[in-house]
Structures are given as structure tokens and as C-alpha cells.
Write a protein that holds these residues in place. Structure first.
Motif, PDB file in Angstrom:
ATOM      1  N   SER A  39       0.812  -1.223   0.000  1.00 25.24           N
ATOM      2  CA  SER A  39       0.000   0.000   0.000  1.00 25.24           C
ATOM      3  C   SER A  39       0.843   1.270   0.000  1.00 25.24           C
ATOM      4  O   SER A  39       0.467   2.263  -0.650  1.00 25.24           O
ATOM      5  N   CYS A  43      -0.411   2.530  -3.323  1.00 27.12           N
ATOM      6  CA  CYS A  43      -1.640   3.283  -3.042  1.00 27.12           C
ATOM      7  C   CYS A  43      -1.361   4.668  -2.480  1.00 27.12           C
ATOM      8  O   CYS A  43      -1.966   5.646  -2.904  1.00 27.12           O
ATOM      9  N   ALA A 177      -6.717   4.488  -6.396  1.00 26.31           N
ATOM     10  CA  ALA A 177      -6.540   3.288  -5.574  1.00 26.31           C
ATOM     11  C   ALA A 177      -6.369   3.662  -4.101  1.00 26.31           C
ATOM     12  O   ALA A 177      -6.886   2.983  -3.207  1.00 26.31           O
ATOM     13  N   LEU A 181      -8.819   2.476  -1.000  1.00 23.32           N
ATOM     14  CA  LEU A 181      -8.297   1.753   0.152  1.00 23.32           C
ATOM     15  C   LEU A 181      -8.506   2.545   1.435  1.00 23.32           C
ATOM     16  O   LEU A 181      -8.843   1.985   2.485  1.00 23.32           O
ATOM     17  N   ASP A 184     -12.024   2.190   2.657  1.00 22.14           N
ATOM     18  CA  ASP A 184     -12.241   0.845   3.189  1.00 22.14           C
ATOM     19  C   ASP A 184     -11.631   0.709   4.579  1.00 22.14           C
ATOM     20  O   ASP A 184     -12.263   0.164   5.498  1.00 22.14           O
ATOM     21  N   LEU A 185     -10.418   1.210   4.765  1.00 27.25           N
ATOM     22  CA  LEU A 185      -9.747   1.099   6.057  1.00 27.25           C
ATOM     23  C   LEU A 185     -10.429   1.953   7.118  1.00 27.25           C
ATOM     24  O   LEU A 185     -10.489   1.563   8.290  1.00 27.25           O
TER      25      LEU A 185
END
Length: 229
Positions: A39, A43, A177, A181, A184-185
């Protein structure tokens, strides 16, 4: 008013504990692959060499690592002395144990503590303190969790350095991206950075420090700040 404040504090404490829950021993075995080689470069657009350079240029002979992760950077950085003293500070016993085992060749001390509360360390005892990839995991806005920077500053000697990194949600370029992410986190409670901005991070570095440097790599803020001499 007091009851509401107590409820808010209890909720924040629960969120803090829940945020540490994913970092159990089995997950830590894959952390470096997923974060430092996954990540972070792909990301957040901040390759691991940026973190290593920060450590190489800031870390001191007596160092406090606040929010230890897996000890990835401590195991790879260049200390200014052959026998540094490293104090590992975290709210999660699993990360403390994992990192201490990884750094078995160094002198380490484990301290179970909350970065948002005064640290149980001697004031002015350290040359450096690091908060790497920690602030974005702590609940609240940067205005609220900036106290972690002030707590770190108290344990660093005059002229010592507090440094680290955090993933920011605004005021920085976030890739598609990275945005996916990050959402989501935050939804899972692993991150709490949906309100974290570059401007707020800069503001929090002003108060407890004499001077600071803040650079952006991707959507990561990398900082170093010096306590008054």
C-alpha cells in the motif's frame, strides 16, 4: 455535559483499542509485505526508501519508537552509534513482542502505553522519538490527536527531534486506488484519517516545537520537528 464528555471518551478509547485489534501476531507476519511493499508505494505513492531516509537522518542513540508496527524501519536504519538504546512504546502487546524479537540484537525496552496520554518515560531522556504511520490510526481529528506529538516532545531532550509519517486525506494528491483503500480502512476502523489534512498536520507541528520540516510524498506527510534548545 460531563456525562456526554465521558461517553465520547469511552467511545474514543474503544475505537483506539479496536484499531489495534487487526495487528495480531499472524497479521504482523504479512504487514511488511502488504504495507511497506504494497500500500505505501502503490496506493499512498510513498516508497519505503522515503521512510528509511527519514530514519537514517533523524534517529538518535537513545530513541523512543511510539507505535512500533513490526520494527521494519528500526531493523534497517543506520543508528549513529553501534549500541543504541531503543524504547518501544505501544498499546498493543503483540506488536511490542514482535518488534522486540525482531530487534533482539539491540538493547530494547518495552513500554505498554497510550500515545494520547502522558508517556511513562523520563522527560527529556531521548535524543529522538518517532511516530511512523501512527497518527492516521488514532481516532479523532488531527487537532485532537496532535497531543501525541506533544507527548513525544516531552520525552525528547532539548534540541532533540520528533519525526514520523502519516497518511493524509486532504491537501495532498490521493490516487484513485489510495482513495478506495483509505475509505475501506476507515470503514473497518483500521484508519481514522478521513478528516486529516496537510494544513492540520502543519498546525500541530507548530505548537510544541521550535522548528519543523514537513514534506509530502504521494498522500503521505513526512515530518521532523525539533524541541526548543
Amino acid at each position: 455535559m460531563s456525562i456526554d464528555h465521558d461517553r465520547e471518551r469511552e467511545a474514543a478509547d474503544r475505537a483506539l483499542v479496536e484499531g489495534h485489534a487487526p495487528y495480531h501476531r499472524r497479521a504482523l507476519a504479512f504487514y511488511d509485505l502488504f504495507v511497506m511493499h504494497g500500500s505505501a508505494p502503490w496506493c499512498w505513492r510513498c516508497p519505503s526508501r522515503n521512510f528509511r531516509q527519514l530514519y537514517d537522518t533523524c534517529i538518535g542513540a537513545r530513541h523512543a519508537e511510539i507505535g512500533v508496527g513490526t520494527g521494519y524501519l528500526l531493523a534497517r536504519c543506520r543508528f549513529p552509534v553501534p549500541d543504541p538504546h531503543i524504547t518501544l512504546v505501544d498499546l498493543n502487546p503483540a506488536t511490542l513482542d514482535y518488534t522486540a524479537e525482531r530487534l533482539a540484537d539491540f538493547r530494547t525496552e518495552r513500554v505498554l502505553a497510550n500515545a494520547l496520554e502522558p508517556l511513562p518515560l523520563d522527560e527529556g531522556a531521548y535524543d529522538s522519538a518517532a511516530l511512523s504511520f501512527l497518527l492516521h490510526c488514532i481516532p479523532g481529528s488531527l487537532k485532537e490527536k496532535g497531543i501525541a506529538l506533544a507527548n513525544a516532545a516531552r520525552v525528547v531532550r532539548p534540541g532533540g527531534v520528533v519525526f514520523g509519517s502519516t497518511v493524509l486525506a486532504s491537501g495532498v494528491p490521493v490516487s484513485r486506488a489510495g482513495r478506495f483503500l483509505m475509505r475501506d480502512l476507515n470503514r473497518k476502523g483500521v484508519f481514522h484519517n478521513d478528516r486529516d489534512s496537510l494544513g492540520d498536520l502543519r498546525d500541530q507541528l507548530h505548537t510544541p516545537f521550535e522548528r519543523h520540516e514537513l514534506v509530502v510524498r504521494g498522500c503521505v506527510g513526512l515530518f521532523r520537528a525539533w524541541t526548543p534548545s
